[in-house]
Design a protein around this motif. Structure first.
Motif, PDB file in Angstrom:
ATOM      1  N   SER A   9       0.799  -1.226   0.000  1.00 29.81           N
ATOM      2  CA  SER A   9       0.000   0.000   0.000  1.00 29.81           C
ATOM      3  C   SER A   9       0.831   1.275   0.000  1.00 29.81           C
ATOM      4  CB  SER A   9      -1.021   0.045   1.144  1.00 29.81           C
ATOM      5  OG  SER A   9      -1.941  -0.998   0.995  1.00 29.81           O
ATOM      6  N   ASP A  10       2.160   1.184   0.187  1.00 27.33           N
ATOM      7  CA  ASP A  10       3.011   2.354  -0.042  1.00 27.33           C
ATOM      8  C   ASP A  10       3.042   2.609  -1.552  1.00 27.33           C
ATOM      9  OD1 ASP A  10       3.642   2.586   2.636  1.00 27.33           O
ATOM     10  OD2 ASP A  10       5.578   1.590   2.474  1.00 27.33           O
ATOM     11  N   ALA A  11       3.526   3.779  -1.940  1.00 25.22           N
ATOM     12  CA  ALA A  11       3.687   4.079  -3.367  1.00 25.22           C
ATOM     13  C   ALA A  11       5.055   4.709  -3.588  1.00 25.22           C
ATOM     14  CB  ALA A  11       2.587   5.015  -3.851  1.00 25.22           C
ATOM     15  N   VAL A  12       5.639   4.422  -4.753  1.00 24.87           N
ATOM     16  CA  VAL A  12       6.935   4.994  -5.114  1.00 24.87           C
ATOM     17  C   VAL A  12       6.818   5.720  -6.451  1.00 24.87           C
ATOM     18  CG1 VAL A  12       8.383   3.342  -3.867  1.00 24.87           C
ATOM     19  CG2 VAL A  12       7.671   2.815  -6.199  1.00 24.87           C
ATOM     20  N   THR A  13       7.644   6.752  -6.600  1.00 29.94           N
ATOM     21  CA  THR A  13       7.764   7.429  -7.882  1.00 29.94           C
ATOM     22  C   THR A  13       9.047   6.933  -8.539  1.00 29.94           C
ATOM     23  OG1 THR A  13       6.615   9.387  -7.071  1.00 29.94           O
ATOM     24  CG2 THR A  13       7.969   9.663  -9.054  1.00 29.94           C
ATOM     25  N   VAL A  14       8.909   6.368  -9.732  1.00 33.98           N
ATOM     26  CA  VAL A  14      10.057   5.850 -10.491  1.00 33.98           C
ATOM     27  C   VAL A  14      10.286   6.771 -11.681  1.00 33.98           C
ATOM     28  CG1 VAL A  14      10.962   3.906 -11.828  1.00 33.98           C
ATOM     29  CG2 VAL A  14       9.561   3.469  -9.792  1.00 33.98           C
ATOM     30  N   GLN A  15      11.510   7.261 -11.828  1.00 32.05           N
ATOM     31  CA  GLN A  15      11.895   8.087 -12.978  1.00 32.05           C
ATOM     32  C   GLN A  15      13.026   7.389 -13.720  1.00 32.05           C
ATOM     33  OE1 GLN A  15      10.709  11.023 -14.197  1.00 32.05           O
ATOM     34  NE2 GLN A  15       9.100  11.070 -12.658  1.00 32.05           N
ATOM     35  N   THR A  20       4.933  -6.477  -4.432  1.00 29.74           N
ATOM     36  CA  THR A  20       5.567  -6.133  -5.710  1.00 29.74           C
ATOM     37  C   THR A  20       5.026  -4.819  -6.260  1.00 29.74           C
ATOM     38  OG1 THR A  20       3.937  -7.299  -7.078  1.00 29.74           O
ATOM     39  CG2 THR A  20       5.852  -8.584  -6.315  1.00 29.74           C
ATOM     40  N   ILE A  21       5.813  -4.202  -7.148  1.00 29.16           N
ATOM     41  CA  ILE A  21       5.295  -3.138  -8.000  1.00 29.16           C
ATOM     42  C   ILE A  21       5.236  -3.694  -9.413  1.00 29.16           C
ATOM     43  CG2 ILE A  21       6.064  -1.163  -6.622  1.00 29.16           C
ATOM     44  CD1 ILE A  21       8.523  -0.941  -8.464  1.00 29.16           C
ATOM     45  N   LEU A  22       4.305  -3.217 -10.205  1.00 28.73           N
ATOM     46  CA  LEU A  22       4.171  -3.692 -11.581  1.00 28.73           C
ATOM     47  C   LEU A  22       4.831  -2.664 -12.500  1.00 28.73           C
ATOM     48  CD1 LEU A  22       3.088  -6.000 -13.241  1.00 28.73           C
ATOM     49  CD2 LEU A  22       0.918  -4.794 -13.429  1.00 28.73           C
ATOM     50  N   MET A  23       6.027  -3.020 -12.953  1.00 35.58           N
ATOM     51  CA  MET A  23       6.834  -2.105 -13.771  1.00 35.58           C
ATOM     52  C   MET A  23       6.572  -2.384 -15.246  1.00 35.58           C
ATOM     53  SD  MET A  23       9.395   0.116 -13.302  1.00 35.58           S
ATOM     54  CE  MET A  23      10.593   0.904 -14.362  1.00 35.58           C
ATOM     55  N   GLU A  32       8.950  -5.208  -1.346  1.00 34.97           N
ATOM     56  CA  GLU A  32       8.608  -5.145   0.078  1.00 34.97           C
ATOM     57  C   GLU A  32       9.855  -5.380   0.928  1.00 34.97           C
ATOM     58  OE1 GLU A  32       5.545  -7.058   3.375  1.00 34.97           O
ATOM     59  OE2 GLU A  32       5.578  -7.862   1.344  1.00 34.97           O
ATOM     60  N   GLY A  33      10.032  -4.536   1.951  1.00 28.78           N
ATOM     61  CA  GLY A  33      11.177  -4.676   2.847  1.00 28.78           C
ATOM     62  C   GLY A  33      12.443  -4.012   2.340  1.00 28.78           C
ATOM     63  N   LYS A  34      12.378  -3.428   1.148  1.00 25.90           N
ATOM     64  CA  LYS A  34      13.553  -2.764   0.563  1.00 25.90           C
ATOM     65  C   LYS A  34      13.441  -1.251   0.727  1.00 25.90           C
ATOM     66  CE  LYS A  34      14.704  -6.221  -2.993  1.00 25.90           C
ATOM     67  NZ  LYS A  34      14.044  -7.333  -2.342  1.00 25.90           N
ATOM     68  N   THR A  35      14.610  -0.590   0.746  1.00 30.77           N
ATOM     69  CA  THR A  35      14.638   0.869   0.770  1.00 30.77           C
ATOM     70  C   THR A  35      14.530   1.383  -0.663  1.00 30.77           C
ATOM     71  OG1 THR A  35      17.037   0.984   0.567  1.00 30.77           O
ATOM     72  CG2 THR A  35      16.143   0.847   2.803  1.00 30.77           C
ATOM     73  N   SER A  36      14.297   2.683  -0.814  1.00 30.36           N
ATOM     74  CA  SER A  36      14.223   3.291  -2.147  1.00 30.36           C
ATOM     75  C   SER A  36      15.525   3.078  -2.923  1.00 30.36           C
ATOM     76  CB  SER A  36      13.936   4.792  -2.026  1.00 30.36           C
ATOM     77  OG  SER A  36      12.691   4.988  -1.424  1.00 30.36           O
ATOM     78  N   ILE A  37      16.658   3.183  -2.242  1.00 34.89           N
ATOM     79  CA  ILE A  37      17.968   2.998  -2.902  1.00 34.89           C
ATOM     80  C   ILE A  37      18.118   1.565  -3.405  1.00 34.89           C
ATOM     81  CG2 ILE A  37      20.479   3.004  -2.521  1.00 34.89           C
ATOM     82  CD1 ILE A  37      19.372   5.791  -2.619  1.00 34.89           C
ATOM     83  N   GLN A  38      17.685   0.591  -2.591  1.00 36.33           N
ATOM     84  CA  GLN A  38      17.771  -0.818  -3.006  1.00 36.33           C
ATOM     85  C   GLN A  38      16.882  -1.087  -4.212  1.00 36.33           C
ATOM     86  OE1 GLN A  38      16.744  -2.518   0.825  1.00 36.33           O
ATOM     87  NE2 GLN A  38      18.864  -3.168   1.190  1.00 36.33           N
ATOM     88  N   VAL A  39      15.681  -0.473  -4.223  1.00 35.69           N
ATOM     89  CA  VAL A  39      14.769  -0.648  -5.367  1.00 35.69           C
ATOM     90  C   VAL A  39      15.387  -0.011  -6.608  1.00 35.69           C
ATOM     91  CG1 VAL A  39      12.483  -0.092  -6.299  1.00 35.69           C
ATOM     92  CG2 VAL A  39      12.723  -0.801  -3.906  1.00 35.69           C
ATOM     93  N   GLN A  40      16.003   1.138  -6.455  1.00 37.38           N
ATOM     94  CA  GLN A  40      16.656   1.820  -7.572  1.00 37.38           C
ATOM     95  C   GLN A  40      17.723   0.920  -8.203  1.00 37.38           C
ATOM     96  OE1 GLN A  40      17.978   5.887  -6.725  1.00 37.38           O
ATOM     97  NE2 GLN A  40      19.894   5.430  -7.756  1.00 37.38           N
ATOM     98  N   SER A  60       6.621   8.070  -2.489  1.00 34.76           N
ATOM     99  CA  SER A  60       5.695   9.183  -2.713  1.00 34.76           C
ATOM    100  C   SER A  60       4.493   9.139  -1.779  1.00 34.76           C
ATOM    101  CB  SER A  60       5.214   9.190  -4.164  1.00 34.76           C
ATOM    102  OG  SER A  60       4.612   7.958  -4.490  1.00 34.76           O
ATOM    103  N   GLN A  61       4.212   7.961  -1.224  1.00 33.24           N
ATOM    104  CA  GLN A  61       3.053   7.841  -0.336  1.00 33.24           C
ATOM    105  C   GLN A  61       3.264   6.661   0.581  1.00 33.24           C
ATOM    106  OE1 GLN A  61      -0.706   7.522  -2.411  1.00 33.24           O
ATOM    107  NE2 GLN A  61      -1.613   6.412  -0.717  1.00 33.24           N
ATOM    108  N   THR A  62       2.954   6.851   1.857  1.00 30.58           N
ATOM    109  CA  THR A  62       3.015   5.732   2.795  1.00 30.58           C
ATOM    110  C   THR A  62       1.610   5.477   3.318  1.00 30.58           C
ATOM    111  OG1 THR A  62       3.508   7.209   4.637  1.00 30.58           O
ATOM    112  CG2 THR A  62       5.387   6.214   3.510  1.00 30.58           C
ATOM    113  N   ARG A  63       1.298   4.220   3.533  1.00 32.02           N
ATOM    114  CA  ARG A  63      -0.044   3.894   4.010  1.00 32.02           C
ATOM    115  C   ARG A  63      -0.174   4.280   5.476  1.00 32.02           C
ATOM    116  NH1 ARG A  63      -0.806  -1.501   6.579  1.00 32.02           N
ATOM    117  NH2 ARG A  63       1.264  -2.347   6.965  1.00 32.02           N
ATOM    118  N   LEU A  64      -1.400   4.432   5.923  1.00 33.53           N
ATOM    119  CA  LEU A  64      -1.647   4.745   7.329  1.00 33.53           C
ATOM    120  C   LEU A  64      -1.445   3.498   8.176  1.00 33.53           C
ATOM    121  CD1 LEU A  64      -4.779   7.068   7.125  1.00 33.53           C
ATOM    122  CD2 LEU A  64      -2.390   7.719   7.487  1.00 33.53           C
TER     123      LEU A  64
END
Length: 197
Positions: free
Chosen positions: A47-53, A71-74, A83-91, A112-116
């Motif tokens: 339920s978090d969201a990331v911005t990928v550029q 997962t994210i659907l790229m 899941e469980g990874k930081t933004s840098i690890q996903v990058q 870009s967004q974290t779930r409540l």
């Protein structure tokens, strides 16, 4: 000469404070300041969201939500476990996945967004209860939502209890208000309980 009732009462006066003092330190804990850096890293959850550029690749860029399976659907790549990874690890992971699809891929990833999250708070605060917080809120923000500490609170007796992990992490109020990095950056999780003695 003391009566039997007086003797019992005087013995009880010594026993009760001893038991109360023993309760506070009877369970193991670790100070937040002693945690390794990995314990304070922000990591992605469903339920978090990331911005990928992806530089020069508009069709591969955008906001992606972390699905229930973590997962994210790229586009083009397909599902990527984050899941469980930081933004840098996903990058770094996306750069590897795009290698061969894009020439010298340059990728940036930011949350870009974290779930409540639902966090309980009990003990010496003005308004105990369950609070919905953002994934970026820290313990100081939760204490503020609960109205702050009462005058009876132990300012070095603030704990996070994590269900299922058997873990208690202890905080000092002065570390939180003074900007101590590990204390402020400690990542609260869904279902955590904050206990103020």
């Amino acid at each position: 000469m003391q009566s039997r009732r007086d003797m019992r009462a005087s013995r009880g006066a010594f026993v009760i404070p001893f038991l109360v003092a023993g309760c506070a330190s009877g369970y193991p804990y670790v100070w937040a300041t002693d945690l390794p850096p990995a314990e304070t890293d922000g990591r992605l959850r469903p339920s978090d969201a990331v911005t990928v550029q992806v530089t020069g690749q508009e069709s591969l860029s955008g906001d992606l939500k972390v699905r229930r399976d973590g997962t994210i659907l790229m586009p083009v790549v397909g599902p990527v476990q984050v899941e469980g990874k930081t933004s840098i690890q996903v990058q770094k992971l996306l750069i590897k996945k795009l290698d061969g699809i894009v020439i010298e891929p340059r990728v940036t990833v930011s949350m870009s967004q974290t779930r409540l999250l639902k966090v309980g708070i009990i003990g010496e605060v003005r308004s105990p209860g369950t609070y919905e917080i953002s994934g970026v809120d820290n313990i100081l923000a939760v204490l503020a939502q609960a109205g702050g500490l009462t005058e009876f609170a132990d300012r070095s007796g603030i704990y996070v209890v994590r269900s299922g992990a058997g873990k208690r992490v202890r905080f000092r109020y002065e570390d939180l208000t003074g900007g101590e990095v590990k204390s402020l950056d400690f990542e609260l999780r869904d279902g955590d309980t904050l206990v103020v003695e």
